[in-house]
Design an enzyme around this catalytic site. Structure first.
Site, PDB file in Angstrom:
ATOM      1  N   LYS A  27       9.391   0.485 -80.725  1.00 43.68           N
ATOM      2  CA  LYS A  27      10.551  -0.608 -80.418  1.00 43.68           C
ATOM      3  C   LYS A  27      11.280  -0.609 -81.830  1.00 43.68           C
ATOM      4  O   LYS A  27      10.919   0.171 -82.946  1.00 43.68           O
ATOM      5  CB  LYS A  27       9.652  -1.811 -80.653  1.00 43.68           C
ATOM      6  CG  LYS A  27       8.782  -2.326 -81.720  1.00 43.68           C
ATOM      7  CD  LYS A  27       9.270  -3.103 -82.954  1.00 43.68           C
ATOM      8  CE  LYS A  27       8.521  -3.061 -84.089  1.00 43.68           C
ATOM      9  NZ  LYS A  27       9.216  -3.270 -85.293  1.00 43.68           N
ATOM     10  N   ALA A 114       3.417   4.845 -89.290  1.00 42.23           N
ATOM     11  CA  ALA A 114       3.768   3.860 -90.422  1.00 42.23           C
ATOM     12  C   ALA A 114       5.315   4.023 -90.489  1.00 42.23           C
ATOM     13  O   ALA A 114       5.955   4.219 -91.703  1.00 42.23           O
ATOM     14  CB  ALA A 114       3.274   4.458 -91.637  1.00 42.23           C
ATOM     15  N   MET A 117       8.161   1.209 -86.223  1.00 44.81           N
ATOM     16  CA  MET A 117       8.529   1.224 -84.758  1.00 44.81           C
ATOM     17  C   MET A 117       7.379   0.847 -83.810  1.00 44.81           C
ATOM     18  O   MET A 117       7.414   1.235 -82.757  1.00 44.81           O
ATOM     19  CB  MET A 117       8.832   2.537 -84.480  1.00 44.81           C
ATOM     20  CG  MET A 117      10.317   3.173 -85.027  1.00 44.81           C
ATOM     21  SD  MET A 117      11.250   4.407 -84.316  1.00 44.81           S
ATOM     22  CE  MET A 117      11.513   3.815 -82.633  1.00 44.81           C
ATOM     23  N   ASP A 154       2.590  -7.136 -83.335  1.00 42.45           N
ATOM     24  CA  ASP A 154       3.457  -6.325 -82.455  1.00 42.45           C
ATOM     25  C   ASP A 154       2.917  -6.059 -81.239  1.00 42.45           C
ATOM     26  O   ASP A 154       3.673  -5.388 -80.362  1.00 42.45           O
ATOM     27  CB  ASP A 154       3.974  -5.330 -83.027  1.00 42.45           C
ATOM     28  CG  ASP A 154       5.106  -5.358 -84.535  1.00 42.45           C
ATOM     29  OD1 ASP A 154       5.469  -6.642 -84.504  1.00 42.45           O
ATOM     30  OD2 ASP A 154       5.158  -4.598 -85.202  1.00 42.45           O
TER      31      ASP A 154
HETATM   32  O1  C5P Z   1      -0.222  -8.183 -87.383  1.00 39.98           O
HETATM   33  P1  C5P Z   1      -0.215  -7.013 -88.181  1.00 39.98           P
HETATM   34  O2  C5P Z   1      -1.637  -6.512 -88.390  1.00 39.98           O
HETATM   35  O3  C5P Z   1       0.254  -5.813 -87.646  1.00 39.98           O
HETATM   36  O4  C5P Z   1       0.377  -7.034 -89.497  1.00 39.98           O
HETATM   37  C1  C5P Z   1       0.173  -6.226 -90.686  1.00 39.98           C
HETATM   38  C2  C5P Z   1       0.568  -6.777 -92.141  1.00 39.98           C
HETATM   39  O5  C5P Z   1       1.941  -7.304 -91.761  1.00 39.98           O
HETATM   40  C3  C5P Z   1      -0.095  -8.273 -92.110  1.00 39.98           C
HETATM   41  O6  C5P Z   1      -1.434  -8.276 -92.607  1.00 39.98           O
HETATM   42  C4  C5P Z   1       0.703  -9.013 -93.078  1.00 39.98           C
HETATM   43  O7  C5P Z   1       0.709  -8.546 -94.451  1.00 39.98           O
HETATM   44  C5  C5P Z   1       2.083  -8.422 -92.627  1.00 39.98           C
HETATM   45  N1  C5P Z   1       2.758  -9.315 -91.530  1.00 39.98           N
HETATM   46  C6  C5P Z   1       3.431 -10.462 -92.226  1.00 39.98           C
HETATM   47  N2  C5P Z   1       4.105 -11.318 -91.490  1.00 39.98           N
HETATM   48  C7  C5P Z   1       4.103 -11.144 -90.075  1.00 39.98           C
HETATM   49  C8  C5P Z   1       3.642  -9.719 -89.433  1.00 39.98           C
HETATM   50  C9  C5P Z   1       3.114  -9.106 -90.167  1.00 39.98           C
HETATM   51  O8  C5P Z   1       3.290 -10.748 -93.581  1.00 39.98           O
HETATM   52  N3  C5P Z   1       4.704 -11.734 -89.271  1.00 39.98           N
END
Ligand code: C5P
Length: 323
Positions: A27, A114, A117, A154
């Site tokens: 994405k 990393a 996307m 995501d």
């Molecule tokens: O949800 P996910 O595990 O993919 O998120 C990875 C990291 O990205 C989270 O631990 C956080 O540090 C950051 N994040 C955030 N706010 C969001 C999504 C992700 O701070 N809305």
């Protein structure tokens, strides 16, 4: 060059039945507003997700234990242990339906690792759909979306695909109509960026007063998408993560310059980067931008893609029809 890695969760054992291949689209965020840091460590977002044809494939085969292997773009940087999000998706689904997580997940990587996307999230979403079918669970769509949200912010969108607004930490989705297709060129950076590091840098820049809150999701963008007006879409693209990404990777400004000079309508950082996304008028200009970026030697790889494309939930409907 493709690399095939040994597995570390378990060695491939005798496998059973024909493999199931699920496409896992990546994405780009057409709009990303980063709100305040919440008490749970996430930021409140207002975003517009858009799924593109730059996609991984997850090949699932019944196995005697959980095995993860990977090949393709950045496969040497994909963890093959229990921290792999696709492995966690298989384990979560197995727990949910009360079976052993016995599946071989082979990840054919094309989405930059990393890279901003959602490649890992896309693999996890495809794994949820694939395991649901392989293990005959047939969970309701709403339950799959809940499991996806448990795995990561995501993952629900990468399950759904298309184009959708995302609220909360990105998991509250509403599909948005798009007329026609958008043509994209993606410049994959030489090394990836950690998502938490970009959010932390964004918070730091805000504390120093160098940044204000970004704009709300504009009606212009939604209108331009529903009218299929590519130039207006280009003018309305926005990403609040860009100052933080440029602060960590100043050289990306030059990548964006090269793409725009070669004829892109607009260029922006994809999600939390460092992949640069270029919106172009048509495939001919896409090839020109691709060539300029390739010869600049500033990127690891350049990929031409289009969007929106459907996510694995659409594949699930086809699997259910065939069953
Ligand atoms: O949800 P996910 O595990 O993919 O998120 C990875 C990291 O990205 C989270 O631990 C956080 O540090 C950051 N994040 C955030 N706010 C969001 C999504 C992700 O701070 N809305």
């Amino acid at each position: 060059m493709d690399t095939r890695l040994a597995c570390s969760i378990g060695q491939p054992t005798r496998e059973h039945g024909a493999p199931l291949v699920i496409t896992a689209p990546g994405k780009v965020n057409l709009h990303l507003s980063i709100g305040p840091l919440r008490s749970d460590g996430y930021h409140e977002l207002v975003t517009l997700f858009h799924a593109v044809s730059l996609a991984d494939e997850v090949v699932l085969t019944k196995s005697e234990q959980l095995v993860v292997t990977a090949e393709g773009e950045g496969a040497d940087r994909v963890p093959l242990d229990e921290t792999n999000l696709a492995a966690r998706a298989a384990q979560l689904l197995a727990r949910e339906i009360g079976v052993a997580p016995n599946v071989h997940l082979h990840l054919r990587k094309r989405i930059p690792v990393a890279g901003g996307m959602a490649g890992g999230s896309a693999d996890a979403a495809a794994t949820l759909v694939g395991c649901d079918s392989l293990w005959g669970a047939n969970l309701p769509t709403a339950r799959l979306l809940d499991l996806a949200a448990e795995l990561g912010s995501d993952v629900p969108f990468t399950l759904l695909g298309g184009t959708a607004t995302g609220l909360g930490r990105g998991e509250k989705l509403t599909p948005v109509g798009v007329a026609g297709a958008l043509q994209w060129v993606f410049a994959v950076a030489k090394t990836g960026l950690s998502t938490p590091a970009v959010y932390q840098e964004s918070d730091r820049l805000r504390k120093t007063g160098r940044l204000g809150p970004g704009p709300a999701l504009s009606q212009h963008l939604l209108d331009a998408l529903s009218a299929g007006d590519v130039r207006a879409v280009g003018a309305a693209l926005h990403n609040d993560a860009e100052p933080a990404v440029y602060s960590l990777r100043p050289e990306l400004r030059q990548v964006l310059r090269v793409g725009k000079d070669a004829g892109a309508i607009a260029g922006l950082i994809s999600g939390t980067g460092p992949t640069c996304a270029f919106l172009v008028e048509d495939l001919m200009i896409a090839r020109r931008v691709e060539s300029a970026l390739t010869t600049s030697l500033l990127c690891r790889k350049v990929r031409v893609a289009h969007g929106p494309v459907l996510g694995p939930l659409a594949m699930r409907e086809a699997l259910q029809r065939d069953a």
